[in-house]
Design a protein around this motif. Sequence first.
Motif, PDB file in Angstrom:
ATOM      1  N   ILE A 157      14.943   8.857  -5.224  1.00 39.25           N
ATOM      2  CA  ILE A 157      13.871   8.154  -4.518  1.00 39.25           C
ATOM      3  C   ILE A 157      12.536   8.310  -5.238  1.00 39.25           C
ATOM      4  CG2 ILE A 157      12.554   8.056  -2.370  1.00 39.25           C
ATOM      5  CD1 ILE A 157      15.045   8.915  -0.911  1.00 39.25           C
ATOM      6  N   GLY A 158      11.867   7.172  -5.422  1.00 40.28           N
ATOM      7  CA  GLY A 158      10.482   7.166  -5.860  1.00 40.28           C
ATOM      8  C   GLY A 158       9.618   6.741  -4.681  1.00 40.28           C
ATOM      9  N   VAL A 159       8.540   7.454  -4.447  1.00 40.18           N
ATOM     10  CA  VAL A 159       7.700   7.154  -3.293  1.00 40.18           C
ATOM     11  C   VAL A 159       6.230   7.371  -3.642  1.00 40.18           C
ATOM     12  CG1 VAL A 159       8.032   9.500  -2.382  1.00 40.18           C
ATOM     13  CG2 VAL A 159       7.245   7.682  -0.857  1.00 40.18           C
ATOM     14  N   GLU A 160       5.386   6.501  -3.132  1.00 41.80           N
ATOM     15  CA  GLU A 160       3.950   6.670  -3.348  1.00 41.80           C
ATOM     16  C   GLU A 160       3.177   5.844  -2.330  1.00 41.80           C
ATOM     17  OE1 GLU A 160       0.624   6.696  -6.949  1.00 41.80           O
ATOM     18  OE2 GLU A 160       2.711   6.180  -7.370  1.00 41.80           O
ATOM     19  N   THR A 161       2.019   6.361  -1.975  1.00 51.59           N
ATOM     20  CA  THR A 161       1.084   5.646  -1.102  1.00 51.59           C
ATOM     21  C   THR A 161      -0.255   5.552  -1.814  1.00 51.59           C
ATOM     22  OG1 THR A 161       2.161   6.566   0.863  1.00 51.59           O
ATOM     23  CG2 THR A 161      -0.018   5.601   1.169  1.00 51.59           C
ATOM     24  N   SER A 162      -0.874   4.385  -1.774  1.00 50.15           N
ATOM     25  CA  SER A 162      -2.184   4.252  -2.420  1.00 50.15           C
ATOM     26  C   SER A 162      -3.190   5.175  -1.745  1.00 50.15           C
ATOM     27  CB  SER A 162      -2.661   2.794  -2.366  1.00 50.15           C
ATOM     28  OG  SER A 162      -2.770   2.344  -1.035  1.00 50.15           O
ATOM     29  N   MET A 163      -4.118   5.670  -2.535  1.00 48.68           N
ATOM     30  CA  MET A 163      -5.011   6.741  -2.109  1.00 48.68           C
ATOM     31  C   MET A 163      -5.738   6.427  -0.807  1.00 48.68           C
ATOM     32  SD  MET A 163      -5.934   9.797  -2.991  1.00 48.68           S
ATOM     33  CE  MET A 163      -5.493   9.861  -4.726  1.00 48.68           C
ATOM     34  N   GLU A 164      -6.254   5.215  -0.677  1.00 50.61           N
ATOM     35  CA  GLU A 164      -7.079   4.889   0.492  1.00 50.61           C
ATOM     36  C   GLU A 164      -6.275   4.700   1.773  1.00 50.61           C
ATOM     37  OE1 GLU A 164      -6.651   1.058  -1.965  1.00 50.61           O
ATOM     38  OE2 GLU A 164      -6.776   3.234  -2.280  1.00 50.61           O
ATOM     39  N   HIS A 165      -4.953   4.694   1.661  1.00 50.78           N
ATOM     40  CA  HIS A 165      -4.119   4.501   2.851  1.00 50.78           C
ATOM     41  C   HIS A 165      -3.274   5.733   3.173  1.00 50.78           C
ATOM     42  CE1 HIS A 165      -4.969   0.164   3.251  1.00 50.78           C
ATOM     43  NE2 HIS A 165      -5.051   0.185   1.932  1.00 50.78           N
ATOM     44  N   VAL A 183       0.814  -1.211   0.000  1.00 50.25           N
ATOM     45  CA  VAL A 183       0.000   0.000   0.000  1.00 50.25           C
ATOM     46  C   VAL A 183       0.854   1.271   0.000  1.00 50.25           C
ATOM     47  CG1 VAL A 183      -1.964  -1.125   1.110  1.00 50.25           C
ATOM     48  CG2 VAL A 183      -0.189  -0.046   2.531  1.00 50.25           C
ATOM     49  N   ALA A 184       2.170   1.136   0.174  1.00 45.60           N
ATOM     50  CA  ALA A 184       3.089   2.273   0.086  1.00 45.60           C
ATOM     51  C   ALA A 184       4.457   1.732  -0.283  1.00 45.60           C
ATOM     52  CB  ALA A 184       3.155   3.054   1.402  1.00 45.60           C
ATOM     53  N   ILE A 185       5.235   2.563  -0.977  1.00 49.06           N
ATOM     54  CA  ILE A 185       6.533   2.110  -1.456  1.00 49.06           C
ATOM     55  C   ILE A 185       7.513   3.270  -1.493  1.00 49.06           C
ATOM     56  CG2 ILE A 185       5.812   2.475  -3.862  1.00 49.06           C
ATOM     57  CD1 ILE A 185       7.653   0.155  -4.651  1.00 49.06           C
ATOM     58  N   ALA A 186       8.757   2.995  -1.178  1.00 51.30           N
ATOM     59  CA  ALA A 186       9.866   3.935  -1.367  1.00 51.30           C
ATOM     60  C   ALA A 186      11.028   3.115  -1.913  1.00 51.30           C
ATOM     61  CB  ALA A 186      10.255   4.614  -0.057  1.00 51.30           C
ATOM     62  N   PHE A 187      11.606   3.563  -3.023  1.00 54.34           N
ATOM     63  CA  PHE A 187      12.649   2.762  -3.667  1.00 54.34           C
ATOM     64  C   PHE A 187      13.578   3.667  -4.461  1.00 54.34           C
ATOM     65  CE2 PHE A 187       9.307   3.333  -6.695  1.00 54.34           C
ATOM     66  CZ  PHE A 187       9.893   3.322  -7.957  1.00 54.34           C
ATOM     67  N   SER A 188      14.754   3.144  -4.776  1.00 55.33           N
ATOM     68  CA  SER A 188      15.696   3.914  -5.585  1.00 55.33           C
ATOM     69  C   SER A 188      15.314   3.746  -7.050  1.00 55.33           C
ATOM     70  CB  SER A 188      17.137   3.447  -5.331  1.00 55.33           C
ATOM     71  OG  SER A 188      17.257   2.051  -5.468  1.00 55.33           O
ATOM     72  N   ALA A 189      14.559   4.709  -7.547  1.00 55.94           N
ATOM     73  CA  ALA A 189      14.078   4.655  -8.927  1.00 55.94           C
ATOM     74  C   ALA A 189      15.231   4.779  -9.916  1.00 55.94           C
ATOM     75  CB  ALA A 189      13.057   5.763  -9.161  1.00 55.94           C
ATOM     76  N   ILE A 190      16.222   5.581  -9.561  1.00 57.99           N
ATOM     77  CA  ILE A 190      17.411   5.783 -10.391  1.00 57.99           C
ATOM     78  C   ILE A 190      18.642   5.530  -9.529  1.00 57.99           C
ATOM     79  CG2 ILE A 190      18.731   7.414 -11.793  1.00 57.99           C
ATOM     80  CD1 ILE A 190      16.038   6.734 -13.025  1.00 57.99           C
ATOM     81  N   ARG A 191      19.575   4.731 -10.060  1.00 52.09           N
ATOM     82  CA  ARG A 191      20.827   4.457  -9.358  1.00 52.09           C
ATOM     83  C   ARG A 191      21.977   4.709 -10.311  1.00 52.09           C
ATOM     84  NH1 ARG A 191      23.769   4.007  -6.891  1.00 52.09           N
ATOM     85  NH2 ARG A 191      24.533   1.955  -6.289  1.00 52.09           N
ATOM     86  N   ILE A 192      22.710   5.791 -10.092  1.00 55.79           N
ATOM     87  CA  ILE A 192      23.852   6.101 -10.939  1.00 55.79           C
ATOM     88  C   ILE A 192      25.024   6.542 -10.068  1.00 55.79           C
ATOM     89  CG2 ILE A 192      22.452   6.805 -12.926  1.00 55.79           C
ATOM     90  CD1 ILE A 192      23.065   9.730 -12.134  1.00 55.79           C
ATOM     91  N   THR A 193      26.206   6.508 -10.643  1.00 52.64           N
ATOM     92  CA  THR A 193      27.386   7.054  -9.998  1.00 52.64           C
ATOM     93  C   THR A 193      27.861   8.241 -10.813  1.00 52.64           C
ATOM     94  OG1 THR A 193      28.047   4.894  -9.136  1.00 52.64           O
ATOM     95  CG2 THR A 193      29.746   6.594  -9.255  1.00 52.64           C
ATOM     96  N   LYS A 194      27.964   9.390 -10.159  1.00 52.44           N
ATOM     97  CA  LYS A 194      28.343  10.618 -10.866  1.00 52.44           C
ATOM     98  C   LYS A 194      29.452  11.307 -10.091  1.00 52.44           C
ATOM     99  CE  LYS A 194      26.239  14.496 -13.291  1.00 52.44           C
ATOM    100  NZ  LYS A 194      24.957  15.108 -13.704  1.00 52.44           N
TER     101      LYS A 194
END
Length: 320
Positions: free
Chosen positions: A248-256, A229-240
């Motif tokens: 970081i990509g993050v989202e929670t489903s609407m009802e939660h 019902v919710a997630i946080a993750f490394s959407a992009i992983r690079i070395t610069k």
Amino acid sequence: MQLASPEVYPAVVSLLTAVPFYTGFAESVLYGTTPGVVYINSNWQEYGKEPQVAYIIMKFGMSVLCGSPAAIASSHGVDYGESIISWLLTSFRKCKVAAPFECLQASPVLEWNDIIRSRMLAHGESFITFSDDQMPNPDIIKDKLLLMERVVFQFPNSPDDQQNANSLLTTCRALPEGYSIVPLIPQENSHFYLSNTFHIGPDTFFADAAAWEAADSVGYVALYEGIVVAIAFSAIRITKEGVDLAEIGVETSMEHRGKGLAWSVCAEMLKCCIIKHLTPVWCCRRGNSGSERLARSLGFIEKTFGFGPINYYMLPIAQE
């Protein structure tokens, strides 16, 4: 513009190094981690050893146009920069991507902004400056061009600041009854393939679980009755420049929403980033007040740029 072969990608990476703002999604496409396509100016070999302009778009719709308009004008003719914008508005407007919008950024910022606006207005595009909290309805603005601002937040990177941040992240915040937080397991389809449930998921940025693992990505999910019902993750992983970055990509489903789940999954992920010596990056649209508040509550600091705001242009994509 012509489709670039992977052999040319290293030269395109060098073009991106001149971009003064964060372009992790584009670099991830070039490195083969994130699905996307790359275009370069036609017949570029006739004008130099490297392409003079590049256009990169990932499947979620984020795109960047980079390269000097002045260099393009001197080699291809004064109208070539404008012809690129015309191409974006015609041929590529019909490109199939996973999102109904294309979000176009350009660098050098001031030079391209003048060309983009003048050319798009010449095409009869209507500009709308958009900074509301909710995303616009594609049906309402399908023939309009939205001008928005991209905000980049950076995480404290000095030892003292990170110690303070770690103290903040370990602050006890009790989860509501029935919820739990566990590491994201990419081999679990219910953890990985979430783009049909959320706006974004690991499958938005990675071709499969193997690509996720190869990028050394990290993430956490909140579960309720066994459902993500919710997630946080490394959407992009690079070395610069020797720094390992994790966007970081993050989202929670609407009802939660409204239960503190986004803060909790992000806190777990950020603690993992600190342990793995990853530097977190947070990007969002100006006006997305929920995302901006969440970033600041987690210790992120907004990054500013000498040229002013990072404009991006949201173009609805004509699906075939």
